[in-house]
Scaffold this active site. Structure first.
Site, short mmCIF file in Angstrom:
data_model
loop_
_atom_site.label_atom_id
_atom_site.label_comp_id
_atom_site.label_asym_id
_atom_site.label_seq_id
_atom_site.Cartn_x
_atom_site.Cartn_y
_atom_site.Cartn_z
N GLN A 127 0.89 -1.16 0.00
CA GLN A 127 0.00 0.00 0.00
C GLN A 127 0.93 1.21 0.00
OE1 GLN A 127 -3.26 0.97 -0.28
NE2 GLN A 127 -2.32 2.99 -0.07
N GLN A 129 0.41 4.56 -1.30
CA GLN A 129 -0.06 5.93 -1.12
C GLN A 129 -0.04 6.28 0.37
OE1 GLN A 129 -4.10 6.78 -2.35
NE2 GLN A 129 -3.60 8.87 -2.93
N GLY A 258 -10.71 1.14 2.33
CA GLY A 258 -11.86 0.55 1.65
C GLY A 258 -11.45 0.07 0.27
N GLU A 261 -6.88 2.55 -5.66
CA GLU A 261 -7.05 2.59 -7.11
C GLU A 261 -5.83 2.17 -7.90
OE1 GLU A 261 -6.93 5.11 -4.91
OE2 GLU A 261 -5.97 6.91 -5.72
N HIS A 285 -16.00 4.19 -6.94
CA HIS A 285 -15.03 5.21 -6.53
C HIS A 285 -13.63 4.87 -7.08
CE1 HIS A 285 -13.23 8.17 -3.67
NE2 HIS A 285 -12.21 7.33 -3.75
N GLU A 286 -13.19 3.66 -6.85
CA GLU A 286 -11.83 3.30 -7.32
C GLU A 286 -11.76 3.31 -8.84
OE1 GLU A 286 -9.95 3.67 -4.99
OE2 GLU A 286 -11.28 3.24 -3.31
N HIS A 289 -11.24 6.79 -10.13
CA HIS A 289 -9.85 7.26 -10.06
C HIS A 289 -9.09 7.00 -11.36
CE1 HIS A 289 -9.11 8.85 -6.08
NE2 HIS A 289 -9.55 7.78 -5.45
N GLU A 308 -9.20 13.16 -4.55
CA GLU A 308 -10.35 12.57 -3.85
C GLU A 308 -11.65 13.36 -4.01
OE1 GLU A 308 -10.20 9.62 -3.05
OE2 GLU A 308 -8.03 9.28 -2.93
N ASP A 365 -0.22 10.77 6.29
CA ASP A 365 -1.12 9.83 6.97
C ASP A 365 -1.80 10.49 8.17
OD1 ASP A 365 -0.68 7.70 5.25
OD2 ASP A 365 0.99 6.90 6.42
N TYR A 373 -12.16 14.78 0.60
CA TYR A 373 -13.20 14.02 -0.11
C TYR A 373 -14.50 14.81 -0.17
CZ TYR A 373 -10.42 9.70 0.52
OH TYR A 373 -9.44 8.74 0.49
N ARG A 537 -9.68 -2.18 8.67
CA ARG A 537 -10.00 -1.00 7.88
C ARG A 537 -10.06 0.21 8.81
NH1 ARG A 537 -15.29 -0.20 3.90
NH2 ARG A 537 -14.69 1.88 3.17
N LYS A 539 -11.17 3.17 8.54
CA LYS A 539 -12.43 3.89 8.63
C LYS A 539 -13.30 3.35 9.77
CE LYS A 539 -16.47 5.12 5.85
NZ LYS A 539 -17.27 4.81 4.64
N1 BES Z 1 -6.81 6.43 -2.62
C1 BES Z 1 -7.75 6.20 -1.59
C2 BES Z 1 -7.16 5.45 -0.42
C3 BES Z 1 -5.96 6.12 0.20
C4 BES Z 1 -5.96 7.47 0.46
C5 BES Z 1 -4.87 5.39 0.55
C6 BES Z 1 -4.84 8.08 1.02
C7 BES Z 1 -3.76 5.99 1.11
C8 BES Z 1 -3.74 7.34 1.35
C9 BES Z 1 -8.97 5.45 -2.11
O1 BES Z 1 -9.33 5.80 -3.39
C10 BES Z 1 -10.13 5.81 -1.23
O2 BES Z 1 -10.44 6.96 -1.17
N2 BES Z 1 -10.77 4.84 -0.59
C11 BES Z 1 -11.95 5.06 0.21
C12 BES Z 1 -13.16 4.64 -0.60
C13 BES Z 1 -14.42 5.41 -0.31
C14 BES Z 1 -14.26 6.90 -0.41
C15 BES Z 1 -15.51 4.94 -1.25
C16 BES Z 1 -11.80 4.25 1.48
O3 BES Z 1 -10.72 3.64 1.66
O4 BES Z 1 -12.68 4.21 2.29
ZN ZN Z 2 -10.23 7.71 -3.49
#
Ligand code: BES
Ligand code: ZN
Length: 587
Positions: A127, A129, A258, A261, A285-286, A289, A308, A365, A373, A537, A539
């Site tokens: 991972q 990003q 979640g 991309e 969403h992905e 991207h 985002e 991070d 977003y 996860r 979130k």
């Molecule tokens: N690119 C992001 C995930 C990410 C962001 C990883 C920053 C590392 C650093 C991915 O596209 C994302 O936004 N995922 C969301 C999906 C949701 C908005 C539908 C997630 O992980 O919840």
């Molecule tokens: Zn995203």
């Protein structure tokens, strides 16, 4: 010296990488990649070249002729890692670096067999990003330096190695297999990705398949069956899909996001396998991207909203086509609730509620939140509402064409906006949206009949007759709209009437458990513990650990859970939880 990006040692006065040839041997026993990276430079160059690394052991550096290149690996800086400074001889065309990754590489999670669905084989995934690619490969780790690549890596022959690129070949040779891939388009390093595990696949359509462990591959194939339809809807909105294939890898439960991309191979959390396709907006969403993020990328984490915000906007446009306006409005309303929570959380750091951020000295991070977003989404909605949808759609197309395969700043976006939609200037305070804190008072408000109906229930318990027809999004909006803490009485009523702890939809389940945790509703603690021990996860971990650690009555539970489950969380997720647990309880 000219730094391009506050999170990279890349110096724009120095040589620039054009492409990467990467090879590696994956060693599950020592949790190390034995690797070699050949960086091909755009133009022959001499003198100093600074690269980003983190926790890498550099063994040997040479040039295209095999001549040694002298190098110095500096002491690590907390956020950036260690600068690797090379002294290139005149006219260096390419550099070969032999190195090893560390077992604690921040880009990698090495899972024991018990942490997988199959429980029989280990698993590895990356991972990268925002700035973790440097713990995997020594390179110029900024989205500004886009690179093409070729890669080959060796995995145990009983496992499959996948990369986010175009598949070239797999050759088995006794107990090992060599997997070869290429990334033919120039991509930012944060999109470099690989995974190794006991994986099978199912075709979903002419240009998509899903990969997953055997135990979940059928349910994943069912959940994601509409992917080709989703791609067609996106192409109508944003133009042709330029990455040939859109495959999905369903991750182990510890995946900290979640979705991610990664080009040609999106990584998706298995928590979206609800059995009713109610969470496939994550796939939309992905996929989105592929245009907003992978074609047009943020120049650095300071412009993350360009990735985002645009992608959430694109995701909801796709959702509107596939599931209708009401559904898109419900998602927007849930998004607005989460934005308000984030604004509250950042009350003491309001600068992180800007769209255009200044992140010198700030770890991306740590700065991560839903602000880019959801505030980004509202900003684009505001532009759309001020110029009308057809003018906005035409702008979107021009923006995507003008900047394709580039990495851009907010300022470049503003110039394009002023050029293509000059009327926005008089109707919208663009500066306030981009550099102001919080959310402008006249921000668009997502409204719809179903959103109003949920609002009307307010803080009371919904009647079973009304709630019978609620979709998971309506449940989520209702639960997210409850005051924290809700009363014990309401918690009891919700639990005994609706049994939300048994919900198969993770969004609903977590929203309920967060309500219960804040309310200190102890019958739900068992479910909370179960979830904290199975999912990585962030979130979900973030609000649950936050709710539990807030009160001295439940803090012990959060500490006990973390002590027990720390080992199964991703290194980035551990940091998040540790930050939460460091704060002292409020009550
Ligand atoms: N690119 C992001 C995930 C990410 C962001 C990883 C920053 C590392 C650093 C991915 O596209 C994302 O936004 N995922 C969301 C999906 C949701 C908005 C539908 C997630 O992980 O919840
Ligand atoms: Zn995203």
């Amino acid at each position: 010296m000219a730094r391009l990006d506050p999170h990279s040692y890349t110096d724009s006065d120095q040589a620039r990488t054009e492409s990467l040839e990467w090879s590696a041997r994956v060693d599950f026993d020592s949790r190390v990649l034995h690797a070699q990276a050949i960086l091909n430079l755009r133009d022959p160059a001499g003198g100093i070249l600074d690269l980003d690394t983190r926790d890498l052991e550099i063994e040997d550096v040479s040039d295209q002729g095999g001549r040694p290149v002298s190098f110095a690996l500096e002491a690590p800086e907390r956020i950036l890692g260690s600068r690797l400074r090379l002294q290139l001889p005149e006219k260096t065309q390419s550099i070969r670096i032999r190195y090893r990754t560390s077992p604690s590489a921040s880009a990698l999670q090495w899972l024991d067999a018990e942490q997988t669905f199959g429980k029989a084989e280990p698993f590895l995934f990356s991972q990268c990003q925002a700035i973790h690619a440097r713990s995997l490969i020594p390179l110029q780790d900024t989205p500004r330096v886009r690179i093409r690549y070729r890669a080959e890596f060796t995995v145990p022959a009983r496992l499959r190695g996948l990369m986010a690129g175009r598949f070239l070949s797999r050759h088995e040779n006794g107990t090992v297999a060599v997997e070869r891939y290429e990334g033919p388009e120039p991509i930012p390093p944060y999109l470099f990705a690989l995974a190794v595990g006991k994986l099978s696949s199912r075709d979903l359509g002419p240009r998509s398949r899903v990969w997953a462990e055997a135990a979940i591959v059928e349910s994943a194939a069912w959940e994601f069956a509409r992917v080709e339809e989703t791609m067609r809807a996106a192409e109508v909105l944003f133009g042709p899909y330029l990455w040939e294939r859109f495959d999905i890898l369903t991750m182990p439960l510890s995946f900290p996001y979640g979705g991610m991309e990664n080009p040609r191979l999106t990584f998706i959390t298995p928590t979206v396998l609800a059995g009713d396709r109610s969470l496939v907006n994550v796939v939309a969403h992905e996929l989105a991207h592929s245009w907003t993020g992978n074609l047009v990328s943020n120049a650095s984490a300071e412009h993350f909203w360009l990735n985002e915000g645009f992608t959430v906007y694109a995701e909801r446009r796709i959702l509107e086509v596939l599931e209708g306006e009401e559904m898109a409005a419900l998602h927007a309303a849930v998004g607005r609730r989460s934005l308000d929570d984030a604004l509250e959380r950042f009350a003491s750091r309001p600068e992180l509620t800007r769209l255009r951020t200044q992140l010198q000295g700030v770890d991306p991070d740590e700065a991560f939140s839903v602000v880019p977003y959801e505030k980004g989404y509202l900003f684009l909605r505001a532009i759309e509402e001020s110029v009308g949808r057809s003018a906005f759609d035409a702008f979107l197309r021009k923006y995507l064409t003008q900047f394709r395969f580039q990495s851009i700043t907010t300022e470049e976006f503003v110039r394009a906006l002023e050029e293509h939609l000059p009327q926005v200037r008089s109707s919208l305070n663009v500066g306030e949206w981009l550099t102001g804190t919080g959310v402008p008072a006249n921000a668009p408000v997502p409204r719809s009949g179903r959103v109003e109906a949920i609002a009307a229930v307010g803080q009371s318990c919904p009647s079973p007759a009304a709630a019978k027809s609620w979709t998971p999004s309506e449940w989520q909006l209702y639960l997210e709209s409850l005051h924290r803490p809700a009363s014990l009485e309401l918690s009891e009523q919700l639990d005994s009437t609706f049994h939300l702890g048994q919900s198969k939809n993770y969004e609903v389940l977590i929203s309920w458990l967060v309500v219960a945790a804040h309310a200190k509703y102890s019958p739900a603690f068992r479910d909370i513990e179960r979830v904290l021990g199975e999912v990585g996860r962030m979130k979900y971990l973030r609000p649950l650990y936050t709710a539990l650690s807030k009160s001295s009555q439940t803090r012990g539970l959060s500490e006990a859970c973390y002590a027990r489950y720390r080992g199964i969380y991703h290194p980035i997720a551990r940091q998040v939880v540790e930050t939460i647990l460091r704060a002292s309880p409020a009550t």
